[in-house]
Design an enzyme around this catalytic site. Sequence first.
Site, mmCIF file in Angstrom:
data_model
loop_
_atom_site.group_PDB
_atom_site.id
_atom_site.type_symbol
_atom_site.label_atom_id
_atom_site.label_comp_id
_atom_site.label_asym_id
_atom_site.label_seq_id
_atom_site.Cartn_x
_atom_site.Cartn_y
_atom_site.Cartn_z
ATOM 1 N N GLY A 207 -52.322 5.423 20.723
ATOM 2 C CA GLY A 207 -53.723 5.696 20.560
ATOM 3 C C GLY A 207 -54.435 5.502 19.255
ATOM 4 O O GLY A 207 -55.489 6.013 19.100
ATOM 5 N N CYS A 208 -53.979 4.781 18.261
ATOM 6 C CA CYS A 208 -54.784 4.489 17.070
ATOM 7 C C CYS A 208 -55.044 5.744 16.235
ATOM 8 O O CYS A 208 -55.083 6.855 16.741
ATOM 9 C CB CYS A 208 -56.137 3.878 17.394
ATOM 10 N N ALA A 209 -55.220 5.514 14.953
ATOM 11 C CA ALA A 209 -55.520 6.591 14.026
ATOM 12 C C ALA A 209 -56.666 6.166 13.131
ATOM 13 O O ALA A 209 -56.758 4.991 12.764
ATOM 14 C CB ALA A 209 -54.296 6.890 13.172
#
Lengths: 509, 359
Positions: free
Chosen positions: B10-12
């Site tokens: 999910g990306c940061a």
Amino acid sequence: MAVELSPVSQIPAEFRVKVDHDRCRRCKRCVLNCSFSAIEFKDKVTPDHRKCVACHRCATFCPESAITIEENPMAYKDNANWTARIRQNTLKQAETGGIILTGMGNPKPYPIIWDHLVIDACQVTNPSIDPLREPMELRTYLGSKPNYLEFENDENGKIKLKTQLAPQIKLDIPVIFAAMSYGAVSHNVHKSLAIAANKMGTLMNTGEGGLHEDLYPYSGRIIVQVASGRFGVHNQYLANSAAVEIKIGQGAKPGIGGHLPGEKVGQEISKTRMIPVGTDALSPAPHHDIYSIEDLSQLIYAIKEATDYKKPVSVKIAAVHNVAAIASGIVRAGADIVTIDGFRGGTGATPAIIRDNVGIPIELALAAVDQRLRDEGIRNQASLICAGSIREAADVAKAIALGADACVIGTAALVSLGCRVCQKCYTGNCAWGIATQRPELTRRLNPDVGSQRLCNLLTAWGHELQEVLGSLGVNSIESLRGSRERLRGVGLDKETLDILGVKPAGVGM
Amino acid sequence: MRCNMRIPSGCAISGLMSESGGRIDGSVVIKSIALMHDRSNGLGGGFAAYGIYPRRSDQYAFHMIFDDAPSKERFEEYLKEHFIIDKDEIIPTRPGGDITNPPLLWRYFLDIEEKKMEFVSDREYVVEKVMEINSKIDGAFVSSSGKNMGAFKGVGYPEDIGNFFKLDEYKGYIWTSHGRFPTNTPGWWGGAHPFSLLDWSIVHNGEISSYGINKRYLEMFGYNLALRTDTEVVAYLFDLLVRRHKLPLELAVKALSAPFWKNIDRMDPQTREVMEAIRMVYGGGLLNGPFSIILGHNRGMVGLNDRIKLRPMTCARKDDMLYMASEESAIREIQPDLDRVWSPKAGEAVIGNLNGEVE
Ligand code: SF4
Ligand code: SF4
């Protein structure tokens, strides 16, 4: 010298009405219900197959379910070229020498593009949204919008809107009822539509037959039409409306005017249309003061003047191959809404040759218009309404994804009221009390029941549209509007896909 | 031995800003984003830094990514025609880390001839040229084009990218960063975040499900979307709404992450009129789908969530510092002692503004 034809018609029956005499208890309800006189009672129920139009009225109301209606299996020897329809029409014309009239929509098996479009859905990374738990917004505003807004601060430093917006109509669901004139349909149909439009926060359209005074209480939900005949157009008519629509063309009969036969012009219709009882109401194909886009612009502004610039003015045209350029002209001429009607749209009466062969599919017209208006940077200036055989909520979703702000339903609304698409509207004998003015038939439709059926249909479609939005992971209809990226084509050729602006299924972002 | 494995996804994102304009070196933001290592998958990382070119703050700084030497030549020919190149140099990198096969990375400090701006503003001129370069010059890609700022991005984990670009040697008053877990677009250097145009930069955690209509909406105003990713639309929407349509930033964020109609219906009449008009007119710009974004621009930083908060975002303050990140731990990692920590409501923007001048 006129030649006497044999009194026996050569045209075979299209249908066969079968009565199960063991079940029949001779209540004669079918006889009373058949407005086409296809069922008589001679000792027992006796059908005249040739008169049956497959309106299903008898079968629906038979308490014993004793009636079945079938296509006449023996009618024609099989031939893919000389189809039954062509042979039947040839026989009809040989007997009558006239144009073949018909009602409702184009039945030819042209490909239905809606059915070759599929809607995308979310998986994992962009989660779908559950409409039962989260808000799903279908609210839509019709009217001309500016490209951008300006704001200012009031004396207290609070932000306020500086731009003055053009008039807008709020729709709670982007599905509105099509233009069907009082005359073509019965008063009870109009009333059902008006009540339902009012309850559901959408619109009905008077068509070109004027507005009966009974419907004035619903004026906030009524589009009044100004067609070439200008029937029933007066100041009060314009005042009692949410919007005014100039009808140039209709999908089922592009380039063709309207004709309400004198027999249908009774007291009430005569009053509403402002024509003498018993006269034919002819609305010519062209408006005789509109022969150019400049003329159209004059009429648009005349109507805006007459309504104090408080109501959106719409222009309705039929889908034709040059529709994109025409629509662009209409927007530049000052229309707030453009309605495009495709060649599958319904009608009360039209020459079959026009209905079945003139015009183009709405899917292509809509896509072309939306793209053209965008290319010209004027898409915001008008709302786009899509009409012409929107059969189900899926068609609405696809039309909106192609770029429509809202959809129009005519046939679907009538089917919900009982219409069986028997295509005999032009006879005035509609067994369901819809396309008729015969009092004993119009009584068959109770406006309270009718409006509830329409409300149920729209409620169901509303839920279905919300489900589609949820599956796409968006919670507002504006994120579907024009979002062609979320459509994919199955079995469409490249040119069609290009016009639609849609990629084939299997291609990613 | 069996263990319960967490499936990372999910990306940061992480961002920090000194509202008083104090400049901080890039090691801080690297430390923050590195903590969320498992939210990326090594296919993209990047940073935007504001205030890094104080001595050339009046010039447009173009950070370029080239596939090869010929594309650089093509680009420079184009550049000479349209800009005055005051200085150009290779973007310094630290080789030997985990970053392999980098493309050619170059930066240009540019002025614009007076007479080129007879009919358009300088910023409009730059936007036009950036669109043209990205869509027409094969193998050349503008990674940032603002003044006194720059985007540094590539394929790799964010901490490796930060180290590769020697960000510890730069000082800025706003830093944003991104670790990428791409799913629907390929991992390529241009496709990493931030996406930027002029001084707008966007790092984004999530997906824009309304991408199709956002793209078509922007195209109507002459934007060319060529980058194969949904985040691009966010940067351009800010440019359109705030720079070109002059919407106050507070209202622009309302257009992009609009309140629900049921809430608008309850607002006082004046505010309701404003919000109704925004939704009617800017419906094509509504960002729908799961997202949390951090927008950077020369005068501040904005954090924004989607309307039902399908992606995480935590904010915090300490003195003049504003922090935003996908996880609170990423903020605590660089500032354990915070004055205030909160999770902004769905659709409610957190806006940081530069109070004075940059140090
Ligand atoms: S309605 Fe049915 S039961 Fe009654 S007469 Fe007709 S066929 Fe017989
Ligand atoms: S409106 Fe009546 S006549 Fe027309 S198709 Fe429907 S059922 Fe038949």
